[in-house]
Motif scaffolding. Structure first.
Motif, mmCIF file in Angstrom:
data_model
loop_
_atom_site.group_PDB
_atom_site.id
_atom_site.type_symbol
_atom_site.label_atom_id
_atom_site.label_comp_id
_atom_site.label_asym_id
_atom_site.label_seq_id
_atom_site.Cartn_x
_atom_site.Cartn_y
_atom_site.Cartn_z
ATOM 1 N N GLU A 105 0.843 4.513 1.875
ATOM 2 C CA GLU A 105 1.248 4.542 0.465
ATOM 3 C C GLU A 105 1.938 5.858 0.113
ATOM 4 O O GLU A 105 2.894 5.878 -0.665
ATOM 5 N N ALA A 106 1.458 6.974 0.691
ATOM 6 C CA ALA A 106 2.071 8.281 0.415
ATOM 7 C C ALA A 106 3.492 8.343 0.957
ATOM 8 O O ALA A 106 4.412 8.828 0.286
ATOM 9 N N TRP A 107 3.687 7.872 2.192
ATOM 10 C CA TRP A 107 5.025 7.881 2.779
ATOM 11 C C TRP A 107 5.988 7.011 1.967
ATOM 12 O O TRP A 107 7.131 7.407 1.713
ATOM 13 N N SER A 146 5.867 -7.852 0.688
ATOM 14 C CA SER A 146 5.531 -9.087 1.406
ATOM 15 C C SER A 146 4.224 -8.899 2.163
ATOM 16 O O SER A 146 3.575 -9.872 2.553
ATOM 17 N N PHE A 147 3.816 -7.616 2.350
ATOM 18 C CA PHE A 147 2.521 -7.284 2.949
ATOM 19 C C PHE A 147 1.520 -6.812 1.887
ATOM 20 O O PHE A 147 0.444 -6.320 2.226
ATOM 21 N N GLY A 148 1.911 -6.896 0.612
ATOM 22 C CA GLY A 148 0.997 -6.574 -0.478
ATOM 23 C C GLY A 148 0.647 -5.104 -0.597
ATOM 24 O O GLY A 148 -0.478 -4.764 -0.969
ATOM 25 N N VAL A 149 1.587 -4.194 -0.299
ATOM 26 C CA VAL A 149 1.279 -2.759 -0.321
ATOM 27 C C VAL A 149 1.034 -2.270 -1.742
ATOM 28 O O VAL A 149 0.012 -1.642 -2.036
ATOM 29 N N GLY A 199 5.762 -4.705 -9.127
ATOM 30 C CA GLY A 199 5.230 -5.977 -9.589
ATOM 31 C C GLY A 199 5.487 -6.193 -11.072
ATOM 32 O O GLY A 199 5.771 -5.260 -11.822
ATOM 33 N N ILE A 200 5.359 -7.421 -11.500
ATOM 34 C CA ILE A 200 5.711 -7.792 -12.864
ATOM 35 C C ILE A 200 4.815 -7.126 -13.910
ATOM 36 O O ILE A 200 5.276 -6.785 -15.004
ATOM 37 N N LEU A 247 4.034 4.052 -10.676
ATOM 38 C CA LEU A 247 3.531 3.942 -9.308
ATOM 39 C C LEU A 247 2.409 4.928 -9.052
ATOM 40 O O LEU A 247 1.369 4.582 -8.477
ATOM 41 N N VAL A 248 2.583 6.179 -9.499
ATOM 42 C CA VAL A 248 1.557 7.204 -9.277
ATOM 43 C C VAL A 248 0.277 6.866 -10.046
ATOM 44 O O VAL A 248 -0.835 6.997 -9.519
ATOM 45 N N LEU A 249 0.443 6.411 -11.287
ATOM 46 C CA LEU A 249 -0.742 6.106 -12.112
ATOM 47 C C LEU A 249 -1.515 4.900 -11.587
ATOM 48 O O LEU A 249 -2.709 4.767 -11.855
ATOM 49 N N SER A 250 -0.833 4.038 -10.832
ATOM 50 C CA SER A 250 -1.503 2.839 -10.331
ATOM 51 C C SER A 250 -2.325 3.108 -9.073
ATOM 52 O O SER A 250 -3.119 2.261 -8.650
ATOM 53 N N GLN A 251 -2.157 4.296 -8.471
ATOM 54 C CA GLN A 251 -2.860 4.605 -7.224
ATOM 55 C C GLN A 251 -4.288 5.087 -7.502
ATOM 56 O O GLN A 251 -4.564 5.697 -8.507
#
Length: 251
Positions: A105-107, A146-149, A199-200, A247-251
């Protein structure tokens, strides 16, 4: 030490981004092979005296500071855009790995952030979001999800579709009411790419952050008489801010 090494690598990537964001908008009329030649060939030169800059003066950030922001040959000031881009690139890499560790996820977050940085610089300077940056970003987002990352495959597909259609609808309504173009088609494609990555469900947050931050900056520029009410302002950097923050807040 690992994060420090990656941060220094981020400086190098920032140097590449500063070059790419400068050259790419200026070679769009060339075909794909000629574009690659224009990007990869030819060393850095002073834009004023055209003197080749030796590699010893191309060390990211430090060379600009050591030369006091001037060309070594003609002493013309070198734009602050270069150290700013390099520093921002290093900061984005540092934040990605500091928050997420040495993980996939970081990369991917660092890749996402640096890609958005490149798009933002070009849009800020040229009012242009290039398809050959936004569309690959969209497809990469769909591929990794497609891999749900970061989102499920279904959410990523819906995010891409709804991301495009949401801004397209706003554009059409604005054009119908005012007769003016409120944004460019590149903004639609960038929002689709953000939807593919996040994502939506993240799209409302992305658009709200982008809208509020752009409004605040516009009001400040108008208040300090740096911009007129009707003056066009790039929206891509604010979409990028919304996407990266989400993205950052979702981690």
């Amino acid at each position: 030490m690992f994060i420090i090494a990656l941060t220094l690598f981020g400086l190098l990537l920032g140097s590449f981004i500063s070059m790419l964001s400068w050259r790419l908008p200026r070679i769009m009329e060339l075909d794909g092979r000629e574009q690659l030649k224009a990007i990869s060939l030819g060393g850095s030169k002073c834009p004023q005296c055209q003197t080749n800059i030796p590699w010893t003066r191309l060390i990211p950030l430090f060379s600009w500071l050591a030369s006091k922001g001037q060309c070594h040959a003609c002493h013309t000031p070198i734009s602050v855009r270069y150290p700013l881009i390099e520093f921002t690139s290093a900061l984005l890499v540092f934040i990605s790995f500091y928050l997420l560790g040495n993980t996939l996820e970081a990369w991917l977050t660092a890749l996402f952030a640096l890609w958005l940085l490149t798009i933002s610089i070009i849009d800020f300077e040229h009012k242009l979001i290039l398809d050959n940056l936004s569309l690959p970003l969209l497809w990469i987002g769909l591929l990794i999800n497609s891999f749900g990352v970061f989102a499920s495959p279904q959410d990523a597909i819906l995010g891409a579709a709804v991301g495009y259609l949401s801004l397209w609808t706003i554009y059409q309504i604005h054009h119908l009411l005012t007769g003016r173009h409120g944004m460019g088609f590149g903004d639609f494609k960038l929002t689709a790419a953000l939807g593919a990555w996040l994502g939506i469900m993240a799209l409302p947050q992305v658009i709200i952050i982008a809208a509020v931050s752009s409004l605040l900056i516009a009001l400040l520029l108008i208040l300090f008489k740096k911009q007129a009410w009707q003056q066009e302002m790039a929206f891509g950097p604010f979409l990028a801010l919304g996407g990266l923050a989400s993205l950052v807040l979702s981690q």
